[in-house]
Design a protein around this motif. Structure first.
Motif, mmCIF file in Angstrom:
data_model
loop_
_atom_site.group_PDB
_atom_site.id
_atom_site.type_symbol
_atom_site.label_atom_id
_atom_site.label_comp_id
_atom_site.label_asym_id
_atom_site.label_seq_id
_atom_site.Cartn_x
_atom_site.Cartn_y
_atom_site.Cartn_z
ATOM 1 N N THR A 10 0.906 -1.244 -0.019
ATOM 2 C CA THR A 10 0.001 -0.109 0.104
ATOM 3 C C THR A 10 1.049 1.130 -0.113
ATOM 4 O OG1 THR A 10 -0.027 0.246 2.454
ATOM 5 C CG2 THR A 10 -1.738 -1.332 1.421
ATOM 6 N N PRO A 11 0.378 2.269 -0.529
ATOM 7 C CA PRO A 11 1.136 3.489 -0.518
ATOM 8 C C PRO A 11 1.750 3.809 0.989
ATOM 9 C CG PRO A 11 -0.750 4.006 -1.683
ATOM 10 C CD PRO A 11 -0.960 2.743 -1.037
ATOM 11 N N ALA A 12 0.937 3.661 2.159
ATOM 12 C CA ALA A 12 1.608 4.097 3.335
ATOM 13 C C ALA A 12 2.804 3.234 3.700
ATOM 14 C CB ALA A 12 0.257 4.026 4.381
ATOM 15 N N GLU A 13 2.330 1.894 3.309
ATOM 16 C CA GLU A 13 3.513 0.812 3.776
ATOM 17 C C GLU A 13 4.830 1.137 3.094
ATOM 18 O OE1 GLU A 13 1.499 -3.712 4.665
ATOM 19 O OE2 GLU A 13 1.616 -2.899 2.441
ATOM 20 N N ARG A 14 4.701 1.584 1.782
ATOM 21 C CA ARG A 14 5.809 1.789 1.077
ATOM 22 C C ARG A 14 6.421 2.725 1.653
ATOM 23 N NH1 ARG A 14 6.123 1.464 -5.484
ATOM 24 N NH2 ARG A 14 8.327 1.613 -5.658
ATOM 25 N N VAL A 15 5.867 3.900 1.774
ATOM 26 C CA VAL A 15 6.545 5.194 2.255
ATOM 27 C C VAL A 15 7.150 4.860 3.510
ATOM 28 C CG1 VAL A 15 6.230 7.527 3.227
ATOM 29 C CG2 VAL A 15 5.104 6.605 1.135
ATOM 30 N N ALA A 16 6.403 4.244 4.675
ATOM 31 C CA ALA A 16 6.900 3.986 5.809
ATOM 32 C C ALA A 16 8.233 2.974 5.730
ATOM 33 C CB ALA A 16 6.001 3.481 6.747
ATOM 34 N N PHE A 17 8.074 2.051 4.972
ATOM 35 C CA PHE A 17 9.271 1.199 4.983
ATOM 36 C C PHE A 17 10.600 1.817 4.298
ATOM 37 C CE2 PHE A 17 11.398 -2.026 2.472
ATOM 38 C CZ PHE A 17 11.954 -2.892 3.415
ATOM 39 N N ASP A 25 13.394 1.597 7.065
ATOM 40 C CA ASP A 25 14.256 0.614 6.952
ATOM 41 C C ASP A 25 15.587 1.024 5.863
ATOM 42 O OD1 ASP A 25 12.787 -2.722 7.725
ATOM 43 O OD2 ASP A 25 12.054 -0.776 8.279
ATOM 44 N N VAL A 26 14.866 1.597 4.837
ATOM 45 C CA VAL A 26 16.032 1.883 3.804
ATOM 46 C C VAL A 26 16.767 3.299 4.364
ATOM 47 C CG1 VAL A 26 16.346 2.527 1.409
ATOM 48 C CG2 VAL A 26 14.670 0.763 2.190
ATOM 49 N N PHE A 27 16.043 4.194 4.758
ATOM 50 C CA PHE A 27 16.870 5.552 5.088
ATOM 51 C C PHE A 27 16.861 5.784 6.204
ATOM 52 C CE2 PHE A 27 15.726 5.860 0.590
ATOM 53 C CZ PHE A 27 16.928 6.641 0.057
ATOM 54 N N ARG A 28 16.534 4.745 7.287
ATOM 55 C CA ARG A 28 16.603 4.861 8.876
ATOM 56 C C ARG A 28 16.107 6.207 9.485
ATOM 57 N NH1 ARG A 28 17.595 -0.171 9.484
ATOM 58 N NH2 ARG A 28 19.112 -1.176 8.199
ATOM 59 N N TYR A 29 14.751 6.623 9.076
ATOM 60 C CA TYR A 29 14.421 7.615 9.750
ATOM 61 C C TYR A 29 13.534 6.997 10.830
ATOM 62 C CZ TYR A 29 15.258 10.958 5.861
ATOM 63 O OH TYR A 29 15.785 12.048 5.093
ATOM 64 N N PRO A 30 13.546 7.785 11.776
ATOM 65 C CA PRO A 30 13.008 7.339 13.268
ATOM 66 C C PRO A 30 11.366 7.336 12.800
ATOM 67 C CG PRO A 30 13.704 9.478 13.573
ATOM 68 C CD PRO A 30 14.278 9.124 12.321
ATOM 69 N N PHE A 31 10.572 6.491 13.797
ATOM 70 C CA PHE A 31 9.058 6.467 13.318
ATOM 71 C C PHE A 31 8.372 7.505 13.594
ATOM 72 C CE2 PHE A 31 9.946 1.816 13.376
ATOM 73 C CZ PHE A 31 9.240 1.408 12.094
ATOM 74 N N SER A 32 9.183 8.532 14.572
ATOM 75 C CA SER A 32 8.458 9.715 15.015
ATOM 76 C C SER A 32 8.370 10.669 13.649
ATOM 77 C CB SER A 32 9.168 10.555 16.133
ATOM 78 O OG SER A 32 10.846 10.694 15.777
ATOM 79 N N GLU A 33 9.541 10.708 12.950
ATOM 80 C CA GLU A 33 9.551 11.662 11.555
ATOM 81 C C GLU A 33 8.565 11.136 10.710
ATOM 82 O OE1 GLU A 33 13.280 12.694 10.457
ATOM 83 O OE2 GLU A 33 13.915 12.937 12.766
ATOM 84 N N VAL A 34 8.757 9.478 10.651
ATOM 85 C CA VAL A 34 8.022 8.863 9.660
ATOM 86 C C VAL A 34 6.456 9.377 9.670
ATOM 87 C CG1 VAL A 34 7.142 6.674 8.700
ATOM 88 C CG2 VAL A 34 9.477 7.166 9.445
#
Length: 311
Positions: free
Chosen positions: A141-148, A152-161
């Motif tokens: 899904t778009p949200a899955e792809r952006v969050a992942f 996982d690839v660019f190592r942004y913390p979930f607070s920023e995601v």
């Protein structure tokens, strides 16, 4: 695509402007993985910079982290593009394959010529940009792809995601976890780089020789070949399945004296590019495991081959 710089209107010192422009490559790396299209990635990043420079100088000066602001806007635009892309791809003629990235050289040499611009210069080539990886991202899904991609690839913390996706950090953690399971389930033991190159070279030689037994020997029994013509050129509307069917399909598609198949790097992996009368007509990416080809992605859509015309 040539970027039109909007920076001269900025009242900040040149060093700050240069630092902002230096973010462009990172943002294109991010957007390409999210969208699977270099053209859309560049348009997204251009729109991000346009929004930045459209802000009044005082408003820009109040931004604590310009790089973070650019990332947030790029991510949100990508999310919007992905949502609209779902509807567009439902109307797409045939199979949709991510836009392949070229490199300047044939892959056996690895030498480069810095005198020409290369789209791959704007995208760092690693496993996260391989065609196999991008195809898995397409199933999310778009949200899955952006969050992942962000976490996982660019190592942004979930607070920023969370700020980009518009969900809670806990919800983004679940999105990334779901996406990670998809990626892990699709992975197969990766063949060594030199073995992958040998397999692709052998495939090219067998294709040119119309050697069906040799082609079958290089393909996994359950192999699948997908073609993307976008309705603009002739391509099969459905995948070709099975080693023998794929072997016969390729053996039937040779043009003596007109077709030339060259070994090129495609999304950081050994691939092939077909030329007819000197013009690029198709690009081939491969997924190889245990010394055999599992997947072939053939991109024939001329709109997706534009970066290859000068590569």
């Amino acid at each position: 695509m040539t970027h039109r710089s909007t920076a001269p209107q900025d009242s900040r010192p040149d060093s700050t402007t240069n630092a902002l422009e230096a973010e462009r490559r990172r943002l294109i790396n991010l957007a390409y993985r999210m969208l699977g299209s270099l053209a859309e990635a560049e348009d997204t990043v251009q729109e991000t910079y346009a929004r930045w420079y459209a802000m009044p100088p005082r408003q820009r000066e109040a931004v604590a982290s310009p790089g973070g602001w650019l990332t947030k806007v790029t991510g949100r635009i990508c999310l919007d593009v992905l949502r609209s892309a779902r509807a567009r791809r439902e109307r797409y003629v045939g199979e949709w394959v991510p836009e392949p990235l070229p490199a300047r050289t044939e892959w056996p040499t690895g030498a480069t010529d810095d005198s020409t611009a290369d789209p791959a210069d704007r995208v760092t080539l690693d496993e996260s940009v391989s065609m196999a990886f991008l195809v898995v991202l397409e199933a999310m899904t778009p949200a899955e792809r952006v969050a992942f991609v962000l976490h996982d690839v660019f190592r942004y913390p979930f607070s920023e995601v969370a700020d980009i996706v518009g969900r809670t950090p806990a919800a983004c953690r679940q999105l990334a976890s779901s996406a990670r399971r998809r990626v892990d389930a699709s992975r197969a033991p990766l063949s060594p780089a030199d073995q992958r190159a040998d397999v692709v070279r052998a495939f090219r030689q067998a294709w040119e020789a119309k050697d069906i037994p040799a082609l079958i020997g290089l393909l996994d029994p359950g192999a699948v070949a997908v073609g993307d013509g976008g309705g603009l050129v002739t391509a099969l509307l459905h995948p070709v399945e099975g080693a023998e069917s794929i072997a016969r399909f390729f053996a039937d598609r040779t043009l003596p004296g007109r077709l030339t198949v060259r070994e090129r790097t495609v999304n950081g992996q050994p691939g092939l590019v077909a030329h007819v009368d000197g013009a690029v007509v198709s690009v081939y990416a491969f997924d190889i495991a245990n010394g055999r080809i599992r997947r072939i992605w053939a991109v024939l859509n001329p709109e997706k081959l534009r970066p290859w015309k000068s590569a």
